[in-house]
Design a protein around this motif. Structure first.
Motif, mmCIF file in Angstrom:
data_model
loop_
_atom_site.group_PDB
_atom_site.id
_atom_site.type_symbol
_atom_site.label_atom_id
_atom_site.label_comp_id
_atom_site.label_asym_id
_atom_site.label_seq_id
_atom_site.Cartn_x
_atom_site.Cartn_y
_atom_site.Cartn_z
ATOM 1 N N GLU A 119 -8.928 9.577 8.298
ATOM 2 C CA GLU A 119 -8.475 9.135 8.997
ATOM 3 C C GLU A 119 -7.710 7.571 9.063
ATOM 4 N N GLN A 120 -9.187 7.429 9.803
ATOM 5 C CA GLN A 120 -9.287 5.783 10.069
ATOM 6 C C GLN A 120 -9.315 4.809 8.517
ATOM 7 N N ARG A 121 -10.643 5.198 7.526
ATOM 8 C CA ARG A 121 -10.744 4.990 7.139
ATOM 9 C C ARG A 121 -9.733 4.405 5.903
ATOM 10 N N LEU A 122 -8.700 5.483 5.875
ATOM 11 C CA LEU A 122 -7.502 5.586 4.901
ATOM 12 C C LEU A 122 -7.094 4.607 5.639
ATOM 13 N N TRP A 123 -6.515 4.814 6.994
ATOM 14 C CA TRP A 123 -5.961 3.894 7.056
ATOM 15 C C TRP A 123 -6.197 2.296 6.895
ATOM 16 N N MET A 124 -7.546 1.684 7.403
ATOM 17 C CA MET A 124 -8.153 0.832 6.965
ATOM 18 C C MET A 124 -7.683 -0.070 5.874
ATOM 19 N N TYR A 125 -7.945 0.799 4.668
ATOM 20 C CA TYR A 125 -7.428 0.561 3.292
ATOM 21 C C TYR A 125 -5.933 0.471 2.822
ATOM 22 N N ARG A 126 -5.531 1.527 3.543
ATOM 23 C CA ARG A 126 -4.059 0.654 3.321
ATOM 24 C C ARG A 126 -3.822 -0.431 3.770
ATOM 25 N N GLN A 127 -3.999 -1.079 5.228
ATOM 26 C CA GLN A 127 -4.148 -1.934 5.769
ATOM 27 C C GLN A 127 -4.442 -3.496 4.776
ATOM 28 N N ILE A 128 -5.397 -3.238 4.025
ATOM 29 C CA ILE A 128 -6.352 -4.509 3.058
ATOM 30 C C ILE A 128 -5.293 -5.075 2.111
ATOM 31 N N PRO A 129 -4.598 -6.378 2.307
ATOM 32 C CA PRO A 129 -3.466 -6.466 1.647
ATOM 33 C C PRO A 129 -4.599 -6.755 0.186
ATOM 34 N N ARG A 130 -3.638 -6.521 -0.864
ATOM 35 C CA ARG A 130 -4.319 -6.529 -2.268
ATOM 36 C C ARG A 130 -4.689 -7.228 -2.657
ATOM 37 N N ASP A 131 -4.188 -8.471 -1.978
ATOM 38 C CA ASP A 131 -5.550 -9.779 -2.848
ATOM 39 C C ASP A 131 -6.577 -9.814 -2.315
ATOM 40 N N LYS A 132 -6.906 -8.816 -1.321
ATOM 41 C CA LYS A 132 -8.527 -9.195 -0.760
ATOM 42 C C LYS A 132 -9.307 -7.411 -0.822
ATOM 43 N N ARG A 133 -8.441 -6.190 -1.829
ATOM 44 C CA ARG A 133 -9.367 -5.410 -2.152
ATOM 45 C C ARG A 133 -9.826 -5.853 -3.687
ATOM 46 N N PRO A 134 -11.486 -4.658 -3.701
ATOM 47 C CA PRO A 134 -11.951 -5.106 -4.743
ATOM 48 C C PRO A 134 -11.112 -4.226 -5.900
ATOM 49 N N GLU A 135 -11.575 -5.337 -7.771
ATOM 50 C CA GLU A 135 -11.053 -4.753 -9.182
ATOM 51 C C GLU A 135 -11.202 -2.897 -9.249
ATOM 52 N N LYS A 136 -12.490 -2.928 -8.703
ATOM 53 C CA LYS A 136 -13.015 -1.631 -8.106
ATOM 54 C C LYS A 136 -13.551 -0.946 -7.315
ATOM 55 N N GLY A 137 -13.255 0.464 -7.095
ATOM 56 C CA GLY A 137 -14.212 0.432 -5.485
ATOM 57 C C GLY A 137 -12.983 0.135 -4.977
ATOM 58 N N ASN A 138 -13.804 0.696 -3.298
ATOM 59 C CA ASN A 138 -12.675 0.482 -2.035
ATOM 60 C C ASN A 138 -13.240 -0.586 -1.568
ATOM 61 N N PRO A 139 -12.224 -1.105 -0.632
ATOM 62 C CA PRO A 139 -13.017 -2.551 0.675
ATOM 63 C C PRO A 139 -15.024 -1.840 1.015
ATOM 64 N N LEU A 140 -15.626 -2.950 1.444
ATOM 65 C CA LEU A 140 -16.103 -2.123 2.132
ATOM 66 C C LEU A 140 -16.269 -2.580 3.811
ATOM 67 N N PRO A 141 -17.268 -2.001 4.582
ATOM 68 C CA PRO A 141 -16.697 -3.081 5.902
ATOM 69 C C PRO A 141 -18.717 -3.916 5.822
ATOM 70 N N PRO A 142 -18.446 -4.562 7.132
ATOM 71 C CA PRO A 142 -16.759 -4.974 7.809
ATOM 72 C C PRO A 142 -15.640 -5.181 7.568
ATOM 73 N N GLN A 143 -14.628 -4.589 7.943
ATOM 74 C CA GLN A 143 -13.294 -4.948 7.712
ATOM 75 C C GLN A 143 -13.173 -5.514 9.073
ATOM 76 N N ILE A 144 -12.288 -6.095 9.246
ATOM 77 C CA ILE A 144 -11.203 -6.765 10.639
ATOM 78 C C ILE A 144 -10.839 -6.549 10.824
ATOM 79 N N PHE A 145 -9.729 -6.625 12.122
ATOM 80 C CA PHE A 145 -8.921 -6.446 12.446
ATOM 81 C C PHE A 145 -8.530 -7.360 13.280
ATOM 82 N N ASN A 146 -6.592 -7.595 14.102
ATOM 83 C CA ASN A 146 -6.427 -8.120 15.657
ATOM 84 C C ASN A 146 -5.085 -6.957 15.489
ATOM 85 N N GLU A 147 -5.905 -6.212 16.267
ATOM 86 C CA GLU A 147 -4.759 -4.995 16.952
ATOM 87 C C GLU A 147 -4.637 -4.662 15.554
ATOM 88 N N ASP A 148 -3.816 -4.472 14.523
ATOM 89 C CA ASP A 148 -3.280 -4.062 13.397
ATOM 90 C C ASP A 148 -2.945 -5.564 12.028
#
Length: 120
Positions: free
Chosen positions: A45-74
């Motif tokens: 559930e945390q992995r899916l939440w992280m994927y959904r919160q990353i802005p579209r322009d920051k997502r790779p064209e193929k595959g999922n965003p790789l860690p580390p991903q950094i958030f300030n709260e949400d």
């Protein structure tokens, strides 16, 4: 109190990803910035939440965003490249949305087995 969330993968087979995760966590620890380390390999559930919160322009064209991903709260701050660039520009505290006078750090290991906070 502000909590920086660093999404990591404990079971990553990539040496580069492991080094990047260590660099972010090491910086936060060295600067006594309060943070929460969230292991996406343990909690789907945390992995899916992280994927959904990353802005579209920051997502790779193929595959999922790789860690580390950094958030300030949400609020999404960025990935390792963004973090590294902010360090190079001496703007990392504004990148994280914190002051350089951060309070004592707290480490939470989120896992499916144990959700209790542990100090590090």
């Amino acid at each position: 109190m502000v909590i920086i969330k660093v999404y990591v993968a404990s079971s990553s087979g990539s040496v580069a990803v492991k080094k990047q995760q260590q660099a972010v966590v090491g910086f936060l620890e060295a600067n006594r910035i309060q943070f929460q380390e969230v292991d996406i390999a343990m909690l789907e559930e945390q992995r899916l939440w992280m994927y959904r919160q990353i802005p579209r322009d920051k997502r790779p064209e193929k595959g999922n965003p790789l860690p580390p991903q950094i958030f300030n709260e949400d609020r999404y701050c960025g990935d390792y490249e963004d973090f590294f660039q902010s360090k190079e520009n001496n703007t990392v505290f504004s990148f994280l949305g914190v002051t350089s006078q951060a309070s004592v750090k707290v480490f939470y290991l989120c896992s499916s087995v144990q959700n209790a906070p542990a100090l590090r």
